[in-house]
Design an enzyme around this catalytic site. Structure first.
Site, PDB file in Angstrom:
ATOM      1  N   CYS A 105     -11.147   0.552  -4.599  1.00 52.89           N
ATOM      2  CA  CYS A 105     -10.363   1.777  -4.752  1.00 52.89           C
ATOM      3  C   CYS A 105     -11.312   2.968  -4.852  1.00 52.89           C
ATOM      4  O   CYS A 105     -10.971   4.082  -4.507  1.00 52.89           O
ATOM      5  CB  CYS A 105      -9.490   1.680  -5.977  1.00 52.89           C
ATOM      6  SG  CYS A 105     -10.378   0.992  -7.356  1.00 52.89           S
ATOM      7  N   GLU A 109      -2.737   2.007 -11.793  1.00 56.43           N
ATOM      8  CA  GLU A 109      -3.943   2.586 -11.187  1.00 56.43           C
ATOM      9  C   GLU A 109      -3.804   2.343  -9.688  1.00 56.43           C
ATOM     10  O   GLU A 109      -3.641   1.201  -9.258  1.00 56.43           O
ATOM     11  CB  GLU A 109      -5.201   1.931 -11.760  1.00 56.43           C
ATOM     12  CG  GLU A 109      -5.330   2.078 -13.282  1.00 56.43           C
ATOM     13  CD  GLU A 109      -5.240   3.513 -13.803  1.00 56.43           C
ATOM     14  OE1 GLU A 109      -5.577   4.449 -13.049  1.00 56.43           O
ATOM     15  OE2 GLU A 109      -4.813   3.702 -14.962  1.00 56.43           O
TER      16      GLU A 109
HETATM   17  P1  NAD Z   1      -0.801  -3.490  -2.707  1.00 51.28           P
HETATM   18  O1  NAD Z   1      -0.112  -2.301  -3.259  1.00 51.28           O
HETATM   19  O2  NAD Z   1      -0.486  -3.906  -1.333  1.00 51.28           O
HETATM   20  O3  NAD Z   1      -0.509  -4.765  -3.638  1.00 51.28           O
HETATM   21  C1  NAD Z   1      -0.740  -4.743  -5.027  1.00 51.28           C
HETATM   22  C2  NAD Z   1       0.199  -5.733  -5.686  1.00 51.28           C
HETATM   23  O4  NAD Z   1       1.542  -5.265  -5.522  1.00 51.28           O
HETATM   24  C3  NAD Z   1       0.159  -7.123  -5.062  1.00 51.28           C
HETATM   25  O5  NAD Z   1       0.293  -8.093  -6.077  1.00 51.28           O
HETATM   26  C4  NAD Z   1       1.366  -7.120  -4.153  1.00 51.28           C
HETATM   27  O6  NAD Z   1       1.881  -8.406  -3.909  1.00 51.28           O
HETATM   28  C5  NAD Z   1       2.332  -6.285  -4.958  1.00 51.28           C
HETATM   29  N1  NAD Z   1       3.391  -5.672  -4.146  1.00 51.28           N
HETATM   30  C6  NAD Z   1       3.366  -5.375  -2.825  1.00 51.28           C
HETATM   31  N2  NAD Z   1       4.538  -4.827  -2.450  1.00 51.28           N
HETATM   32  C7  NAD Z   1       5.303  -4.763  -3.568  1.00 51.28           C
HETATM   33  C8  NAD Z   1       6.615  -4.279  -3.823  1.00 51.28           C
HETATM   34  N3  NAD Z   1       7.363  -3.760  -2.863  1.00 51.28           N
HETATM   35  N4  NAD Z   1       7.082  -4.367  -5.089  1.00 51.28           N
HETATM   36  C9  NAD Z   1       6.313  -4.867  -6.086  1.00 51.28           C
HETATM   37  N5  NAD Z   1       5.076  -5.353  -5.881  1.00 51.28           N
HETATM   38  C10 NAD Z   1       4.564  -5.290  -4.648  1.00 51.28           C
HETATM   39  O7  NAD Z   1      -2.366  -3.235  -2.905  1.00 51.28           O
HETATM   40  P2  NAD Z   1      -3.588  -4.166  -2.466  1.00 51.28           P
HETATM   41  O8  NAD Z   1      -3.715  -4.112  -0.989  1.00 51.28           O
HETATM   42  O9  NAD Z   1      -3.534  -5.492  -3.128  1.00 51.28           O
HETATM   43  O10 NAD Z   1      -4.786  -3.365  -3.141  1.00 51.28           O
HETATM   44  C11 NAD Z   1      -5.317  -2.229  -2.553  1.00 51.28           C
HETATM   45  C12 NAD Z   1      -4.800  -0.973  -3.204  1.00 51.28           C
HETATM   46  O11 NAD Z   1      -5.055  -1.015  -4.591  1.00 51.28           O
HETATM   47  C13 NAD Z   1      -5.523   0.268  -2.700  1.00 51.28           C
HETATM   48  O12 NAD Z   1      -4.591   1.304  -2.531  1.00 51.28           O
HETATM   49  C14 NAD Z   1      -6.504   0.578  -3.822  1.00 51.28           C
HETATM   50  O13 NAD Z   1      -6.920   1.918  -3.874  1.00 51.28           O
HETATM   51  C15 NAD Z   1      -5.715   0.169  -5.010  1.00 51.28           C
HETATM   52  N6  NAD Z   1      -6.573  -0.130  -6.161  1.00 51.28           N
HETATM   53  C16 NAD Z   1      -6.664   0.807  -7.131  1.00 51.28           C
HETATM   54  C17 NAD Z   1      -7.487   0.590  -8.231  1.00 51.28           C
HETATM   55  C18 NAD Z   1      -7.600   1.617  -9.304  1.00 51.28           C
HETATM   56  O14 NAD Z   1      -8.142   1.311 -10.362  1.00 51.28           O
HETATM   57  N7  NAD Z   1      -7.120   2.828  -9.103  1.00 51.28           N
HETATM   58  C19 NAD Z   1      -8.210  -0.597  -8.328  1.00 51.28           C
HETATM   59  C20 NAD Z   1      -8.074  -1.548  -7.303  1.00 51.28           C
HETATM   60  C21 NAD Z   1      -7.243  -1.293  -6.237  1.00 51.28           C
END
Ligand code: NAD
Length: 544
Positions: free
Chosen positions: A331, A297
């Protein structure tokens, strides 16, 4: 272990949404939470990696801080290296042998107990950790860390039971059955910073279905992630079922995503990161034991559109809440609005008045409606968008930033005449909402514009008192949002009531907290038993 499986078709305790506490001045819940906040401010736990139930302090550490007071360290955490990921995969394989054989009721009981612990003695700890570590106000913490997480842990067992009862028909002489097996291998759960409950659900829902999990929490939600893990441990989660792996996401993912036993990915976060993970999995195809289930998501560019018949006050309040609560870091946060010319002066003035009234600051002060954005990286990104807004559009309210003691960004209303302007299309993930004013006569064209403006399709809302206009919005925006609201703001989905997730660039839309999501974590086995098998190979048609 030998599994305890008494006969009986078990029902579950009733699952209802956890009631939201009010925390009004003088209430007992407010006093208890404030005491926990005070105590937690001086605790600073030393958070380990946990593999097979064993706490490992790797010595490679980092600090977690409060976003609204970045000089304050909330925890130190140890980072997992590649060798720890391999050990965790091994531990999860060991745990899988028993856990995947437990009856579903035994597994469910762990999560049901976790929900009751969370609703009771653990509530203040999870709420306080979410407030201090992620800068949520008490209300935002309560609806997330306490209520939504308890809801996930109570509703998912009910959905699992429902799924397990779906069985094929059997004709005379045979008994056909579906067995919902766990996936072979481990599930890699990677959680975002913005919802404590999402971390619990990303790791918890595959585990509920009999899988074992490697959970990589977000660095900026470490405190609440740690207490979520401890909560599940206290609820009776056996060692190795969920392995807790803080650390560098790239280094951890490199090992997890290239392992032969990767059975699934349960991700929530940004679209770019999910795309990169999917790409890695694609490149590794051929080396896996099975096809990994990929559930993600991701981002959003959520909209609210008012028809000329809309209730102006309801729309303006909806936008202010949806755009600025939790600093626009949901999100589902509203970040683009479409308002007819006839309503715009009133909508604008009411929004500006509310924005000027909003208090922002340390979340320990319960009068604040907003805290700080999560970290310096987010602060700089949002500040960049504000600078763009100043140069290329009009900032009508807010626009200021201050990172002296915390990462504060004022709630901001921008107006543009260009509906394809960056701030109308890109996910900002901060308290910034951009308005486009349309001609009252161009309702249909504007709906088409809303649909094609961004690559995402997560949440959206339409406000109107006119049924014909609503019907048109339903049709024209059918694919523009996975969660669609009518005369309501585009945030605040509740487990069991509005299953959550979006399509297009917003993810695989497997609806967290629903049966659809649980379906991804099982591999059904069809079993056919024939009671009286034929004894003659010849069929009647072959007779002379
Ligand atoms: P992010 O993508 O920066 O991080 C999410 C997770 O991925 C973290 O645990 C991070 O450490 C990890 N990560 C970062 N880089 C990575 C890589 N290269 N490889 C593997 N893992 C990696 O997101 P965030 O800032 O924590 O959260 C915000 C984002 O999440 C926004 O885009 C938001 O829209 C989305 N979000 C979506 C939903 C939904 O249900 N659609 C819900 C909550 C948040």
């Amino acid at each position: 272990m030998s599994t305890f499986s008494p006969s009986g078709i078990r029902t579950l305790p009733p699952h209802v949404n956890e009631p939201i506490k009010g925390y009004a001045p003088g209430s007992p819940e407010r006093a208890a939470l404030q005491a926990r906040l005070k105590a937690m401010e001086s605790e600073c736990p030393d958070i380990p990696v946990v593999i097979g139930g064993k706490e490992i302090r790797t010595g490679d550490t980092a600090k977690a801080v409060s976003p609204h007071k970045h000089g304050h360290v909330t925890a130190t955490y140890h980072k997992a290296g590649p060798e720890h990921v391999r050990q965790a995969i091994e531990a999860s394989a060991q745990a899988w042998k028993e856990w995947s054989e437990w009856t579903w009721e035994q597994r469910a009981s762990v999560f049901l107990k976790a929900a009751d612990l969370l609703a009771g003695p653990w509530r203040d700890t999870l709420n306080a950790a979410t407030m201090l570590g992620q800068s949520k106000t008490v209300f935002q913490a309560e609806i997330d860390a306490a209520c939504e997480m308890a809801d996930f842990f109570r509703f998912n067992p009910a959905y699992a039971r429902e799924l397990y009862t779906e069985q094929p028909v059997s004709t005379g002489g045979t008994w056909n059955q579906l067995e919902y097996r766990a996936l072979e291998g481990f599930v890699y759960a990677v959680s975002p910073f913005n919802f404590t409950a999402i971390g619990g659900n990303l790791a918890g829902s595959p585990a509920l279905m009999g899988n074992t999990v490697l959970w990589k929490p977000a660095a900026t939600a470490m405190l609440s992630g740690w207490y979520t893990y401890k909560l599940l441990e206290e609820a009776g989660l056996p060692p190795g079922v969920i392995n807790f792996l803080p650390g560098d996401p790239v280094a951890i993912s490199d090992v997890a995503l290239s392992h032969r036993d990767l059975a699934g990915v349960h991700f929530t976060g940004s679209t770019g990161v999910f795309n990169a993970m999917w790409g890695t999995i694609g490149r590794n195809m051929g080396s896996y034991r099975s096809y990994p289930r990929i559930v993600g998501e991701t981002g959003g560019k959520d909209f609210m559109i008012a028809h000329p018949s809309a209730d102006v006050q309801a729309f303006a309040v909806g936008v202010v809440r949806a755009a600025f609560e939790y600093q626009g870091q949901k999100c589902s946060a509203c970040s683009r609005i479409y308002v007819p010319k006839s309503l715009w002066p009133e909508v604008r003035d009411r929004m500006i008045a509310m924005i000027q009234d909003i208090r922002m600051g340390d979340v320990n002060d319960f009068r604040n409606f907003m805290g700080a954005v999560i970290d310096a990286r987010a602060f700089d990104r949002i500040a960049g968008y504000l600078a763009d807004g100043k140069a290329n559009a009009r900032i009508l309210a807010g626009g200021g930033t201050d990172k002296g003691t915390g990462y504060f960004v004022q709630p901001t209303l921008v107006q543009t005449e260009d509906p394809s302007y960056r701030l109308m299309c890109e996910e900002i993930f901060g308290p910034v909402v951009t308005a486009y004013v349309y001609d009252d006569a161009k309702w249909s064209e504007t709906l088409e514009l809303v649909d094609r403006t961004s690559p995402y399709a997560l949440t959206g809302a339409v406000f109107s008192q006119d049924r014909t206009a609503l019907a048109e919005a339903h049709a024209k925006l059918r694919h523009a949002a996975g969660n669609f609201y009518v005369n309501d703001k585009c945030t605040g989905a509740v487990v069991g009531q509005q299953p959550f997730g979006g399509g297009r660039g917003s993810g695989t839309n497997d609806k967290a907290g629903s049966k659809l999501n649980l379906l991804r974590w099982v591999s059904p086995r069809t079993i056919k038993e024939t009671f009286v098998p034929p004894k003659d190979y010849r069929y009647p048609f072959m007779a002379e």
